[in-house]
Design a protein around this motif. Sequence first.
Motif, PDB file in Angstrom:
ATOM      1  N   ARG A   1      29.378  54.921  41.767  1.00 10.86           N
ATOM      2  CA  ARG A   1      30.186  54.534  42.915  1.00 10.86           C
ATOM      3  C   ARG A   1      29.311  54.192  44.117  1.00 10.86           C
ATOM      4  NH1 ARG A   1      35.545  57.717  45.046  1.00 10.86           N
ATOM      5  NH2 ARG A   1      36.059  56.266  46.710  1.00 10.86           N
ATOM      6  N   THR A   2      28.194  54.884  44.281  1.00 16.38           N
ATOM      7  CA  THR A   2      27.313  54.576  45.409  1.00 16.38           C
ATOM      8  C   THR A   2      26.713  53.180  45.269  1.00 16.38           C
ATOM      9  OG1 THR A   2      25.502  55.722  44.295  1.00 16.38           O
ATOM     10  CG2 THR A   2      26.741  56.965  45.925  1.00 16.38           C
ATOM     11  N   VAL A   3      26.382  52.784  44.052  1.00 15.19           N
ATOM     12  CA  VAL A   3      25.857  51.433  43.806  1.00 15.19           C
ATOM     13  C   VAL A   3      26.953  50.404  44.088  1.00 15.19           C
ATOM     14  CG1 VAL A   3      24.895  49.876  42.071  1.00 15.19           C
ATOM     15  CG2 VAL A   3      24.181  52.263  42.130  1.00 15.19           C
ATOM     16  N   ALA A   4      28.177  50.697  43.690  1.00 14.84           N
ATOM     17  CA  ALA A   4      29.306  49.801  43.957  1.00 14.84           C
ATOM     18  C   ALA A   4      29.538  49.676  45.461  1.00 14.84           C
ATOM     19  CB  ALA A   4      30.559  50.323  43.269  1.00 14.84           C
ATOM     20  N   ASN A   5      29.421  50.786  46.171  1.00 13.20           N
ATOM     21  CA  ASN A   5      29.599  50.781  47.623  1.00 13.20           C
ATOM     22  C   ASN A   5      28.526  49.930  48.297  1.00 13.20           C
ATOM     23  OD1 ASN A   5      30.289  51.460  50.249  1.00 13.20           O
ATOM     24  ND2 ASN A   5      30.831  53.537  49.664  1.00 13.20           N
TER      25      ASN A   5
ATOM     26  N   TYR B   1      37.319  51.574  41.745  1.00 13.63           N
ATOM     27  CA  TYR B   1      37.754  50.761  40.608  1.00 13.63           C
ATOM     28  C   TYR B   1      36.555  50.263  39.804  1.00 13.63           C
ATOM     29  CZ  TYR B   1      39.787  47.143  37.752  1.00 13.63           C
ATOM     30  OH  TYR B   1      40.153  46.388  36.673  1.00 13.63           O
ATOM     31  N   LEU B   2      35.514  49.817  40.494  1.00 15.05           N
ATOM     32  CA  LEU B   2      34.327  49.318  39.802  1.00 15.05           C
ATOM     33  C   LEU B   2      33.676  50.406  38.976  1.00 15.05           C
ATOM     34  CD1 LEU B   2      32.852  47.124  42.649  1.00 15.05           C
ATOM     35  CD2 LEU B   2      33.912  46.315  40.530  1.00 15.05           C
ATOM     36  N   LYS B   3      33.693  51.638  39.462  1.00 13.93           N
ATOM     37  CA  LYS B   3      33.119  52.751  38.719  1.00 13.93           C
ATOM     38  C   LYS B   3      34.004  53.156  37.546  1.00 13.93           C
ATOM     39  CE  LYS B   3      32.061  57.554  38.663  1.00 13.93           C
ATOM     40  NZ  LYS B   3      32.731  57.864  37.427  1.00 13.93           N
ATOM     41  N   VAL B   4      35.305  53.313  37.778  1.00 13.46           N
ATOM     42  CA  VAL B   4      36.227  53.746  36.728  1.00 13.46           C
ATOM     43  C   VAL B   4      36.286  52.719  35.593  1.00 13.46           C
ATOM     44  CG1 VAL B   4      38.669  54.210  36.221  1.00 13.46           C
ATOM     45  CG2 VAL B   4      37.609  55.214  38.239  1.00 13.46           C
ATOM     46  N   SER B   5      36.266  51.448  35.945  1.00 11.03           N
ATOM     47  CA  SER B   5      36.316  50.401  34.919  1.00 11.03           C
ATOM     48  C   SER B   5      34.950  50.171  34.267  1.00 11.03           C
ATOM     49  CB  SER B   5      36.804  49.091  35.524  1.00 11.03           C
ATOM     50  OG  SER B   5      35.874  48.618  36.472  1.00 11.03           O
ATOM     51  N   ARG B   6      33.944  50.853  34.790  1.00 11.75           N
ATOM     52  CA  ARG B   6      32.572  50.779  34.277  1.00 11.75           C
ATOM     53  C   ARG B   6      31.955  49.390  34.398  1.00 11.75           C
ATOM     54  NH1 ARG B   6      35.095  54.914  32.055  1.00 11.75           N
ATOM     55  NH2 ARG B   6      33.989  56.822  31.560  1.00 11.75           N
ATOM     56  N   LEU B   7      32.400  48.625  35.398  1.00  8.06           N
ATOM     57  CA  LEU B   7      31.737  47.361  35.709  1.00  8.06           C
ATOM     58  C   LEU B   7      30.411  47.649  36.417  1.00  8.06           C
ATOM     59  CD1 LEU B   7      34.823  45.314  36.878  1.00  8.06           C
ATOM     60  CD2 LEU B   7      33.377  44.799  34.923  1.00  8.06           C
ATOM     61  N   ILE B   8      30.391  48.729  37.205  1.00  8.00           N
ATOM     62  CA  ILE B   8      29.171  49.217  37.854  1.00  8.00           C
ATOM     63  C   ILE B   8      29.083  50.701  37.548  1.00  8.00           C
ATOM     64  CG2 ILE B   8      27.998  49.604  40.041  1.00  8.00           C
ATOM     65  CD1 ILE B   8      29.207  47.059  41.090  1.00  8.00           C
ATOM     66  N   LYS B   9      27.873  51.174  37.222  1.00  8.95           N
ATOM     67  CA  LYS B   9      27.700  52.547  36.736  1.00  8.95           C
ATOM     68  C   LYS B   9      28.075  53.632  37.733  1.00  8.95           C
ATOM     69  CE  LYS B   9      24.468  53.148  33.023  1.00  8.95           C
ATOM     70  NZ  LYS B   9      23.149  53.547  32.623  1.00  8.95           N
TER      71      LYS B   9
ATOM     72  N   ASP C   1      36.149  54.253  26.083  1.00 13.61           N
ATOM     73  CA  ASP C   1      36.583  53.205  25.162  1.00 13.61           C
ATOM     74  C   ASP C   1      37.713  52.352  25.725  1.00 13.61           C
ATOM     75  OD1 ASP C   1      34.721  54.195  23.368  1.00 13.61           O
ATOM     76  OD2 ASP C   1      36.167  55.514  22.388  1.00 13.61           O
ATOM     77  N   ASP C   2      38.510  52.915  26.643  1.00  8.60           N
ATOM     78  CA  ASP C   2      39.648  52.203  27.208  1.00  8.60           C
ATOM     79  C   ASP C   2      39.313  51.470  28.499  1.00  8.60           C
ATOM     80  OD1 ASP C   2      41.088  53.259  25.101  1.00  8.60           O
ATOM     81  OD2 ASP C   2      41.788  54.993  26.266  1.00  8.60           O
ATOM     82  N   ALA C   3      38.108  51.637  29.017  1.00  8.96           N
ATOM     83  CA  ALA C   3      37.741  51.053  30.298  1.00  8.96           C
ATOM     84  C   ALA C   3      37.785  49.531  30.259  1.00  8.96           C
ATOM     85  CB  ALA C   3      36.360  51.527  30.724  1.00  8.96           C
ATOM     86  N   CYS C   4      37.424  48.920  29.143  1.00  7.79           N
ATOM     87  CA  CYS C   4      37.399  47.456  29.066  1.00  7.79           C
ATOM     88  C   CYS C   4      38.805  46.855  29.091  1.00  7.79           C
ATOM     89  CB  CYS C   4      36.629  46.993  27.844  1.00  7.79           C
ATOM     90  SG  CYS C   4      37.346  47.559  26.291  1.00  7.79           S
ATOM     91  N   ALA C   5      39.835  47.675  28.894  1.00 10.96           N
ATOM     92  CA  ALA C   5      41.217  47.187  28.942  1.00 10.96           C
ATOM     93  C   ALA C   5      41.713  47.054  30.379  1.00 10.96           C
ATOM     94  CB  ALA C   5      42.143  48.120  28.169  1.00 10.96           C
ATOM     95  N   MET C   6      40.923  47.488  31.352  1.00 12.31           N
ATOM     96  CA  MET C   6      41.333  47.423  32.752  1.00 12.31           C
ATOM     97  C   MET C   6      41.105  46.038  33.349  1.00 12.31           C
ATOM     98  SD  MET C   6      40.057  51.074  34.227  1.00 12.31           S
ATOM     99  CE  MET C   6      40.848  50.809  35.817  1.00 12.31           C
ATOM    100  N   TYR C   7      40.304  45.206  32.694  1.00 14.53           N
ATOM    101  CA  TYR C   7      39.995  43.890  33.230  1.00 14.53           C
ATOM    102  C   TYR C   7      39.808  42.880  32.099  1.00 14.53           C
ATOM    103  CZ  TYR C   7      35.245  45.227  31.958  1.00 14.53           C
ATOM    104  OH  TYR C   7      34.134  45.653  31.262  1.00 14.53           O
ATOM    105  N   LYS C   8      39.818  41.606  32.493  1.00 15.14           N
ATOM    106  CA  LYS C   8      39.599  40.518  31.539  1.00 15.14           C
ATOM    107  C   LYS C   8      38.558  39.588  32.150  1.00 15.14           C
ATOM    108  CE  LYS C   8      42.528  37.171  31.537  1.00 15.14           C
ATOM    109  NZ  LYS C   8      43.693  36.317  31.392  1.00 15.14           N
ATOM    110  N   GLU C   9      37.518  39.268  31.404  1.00 10.03           N
ATOM    111  CA  GLU C   9      36.500  38.339  31.903  1.00 10.03           C
ATOM    112  C   GLU C   9      37.078  36.937  31.966  1.00 10.03           C
ATOM    113  OE1 GLU C   9      32.455  38.371  30.648  1.00 10.03           O
ATOM    114  OE2 GLU C   9      32.637  40.460  29.956  1.00 10.03           O
ATOM    115  N   VAL C  10      36.766  36.247  33.052  1.00  6.06           N
ATOM    116  CA  VAL C  10      37.278  34.896  33.253  1.00  6.06           C
ATOM    117  C   VAL C  10      36.170  33.897  33.027  1.00  6.06           C
ATOM    118  CG1 VAL C  10      38.386  33.340  34.890  1.00  6.06           C
ATOM    119  CG2 VAL C  10      38.896  35.762  34.936  1.00  6.06           C
TER     120      VAL C  10
END
Length: 79
Positions: A16-20, A6-14, A70-79
């Motif tokens: 998947r290995t870094v996210a892991n 999820y972190l990779k697909v949503s581009r919060l982290i570049k 372009d649609d990756a930022c729609a997967m989450y909302k910053e709180v």
Amino acid sequence: MRLDKYLKVSRLIKRRTVANEACDNGRISVNGRVVKASYDVKVGDRLEIALGNRTLAVEVLQVAETVKKDDACAMYKEV
């Protein structure tokens, strides 16, 4: 969907290995609990990501296997 993917697909982290690695080092918590990379992300979860000296808090709005850049930022909302 797994947390690291999820972190990779949503581009919060570049990558998947870094996210892991971030999950293994306890830098990512979901709903106030430190979780592993295999955690199953659900809509409504609140993620807190500590990278460097900055902490990013987001709420999961959507879970999708693939999205365009372009649609990756729609997967989450910053709180």
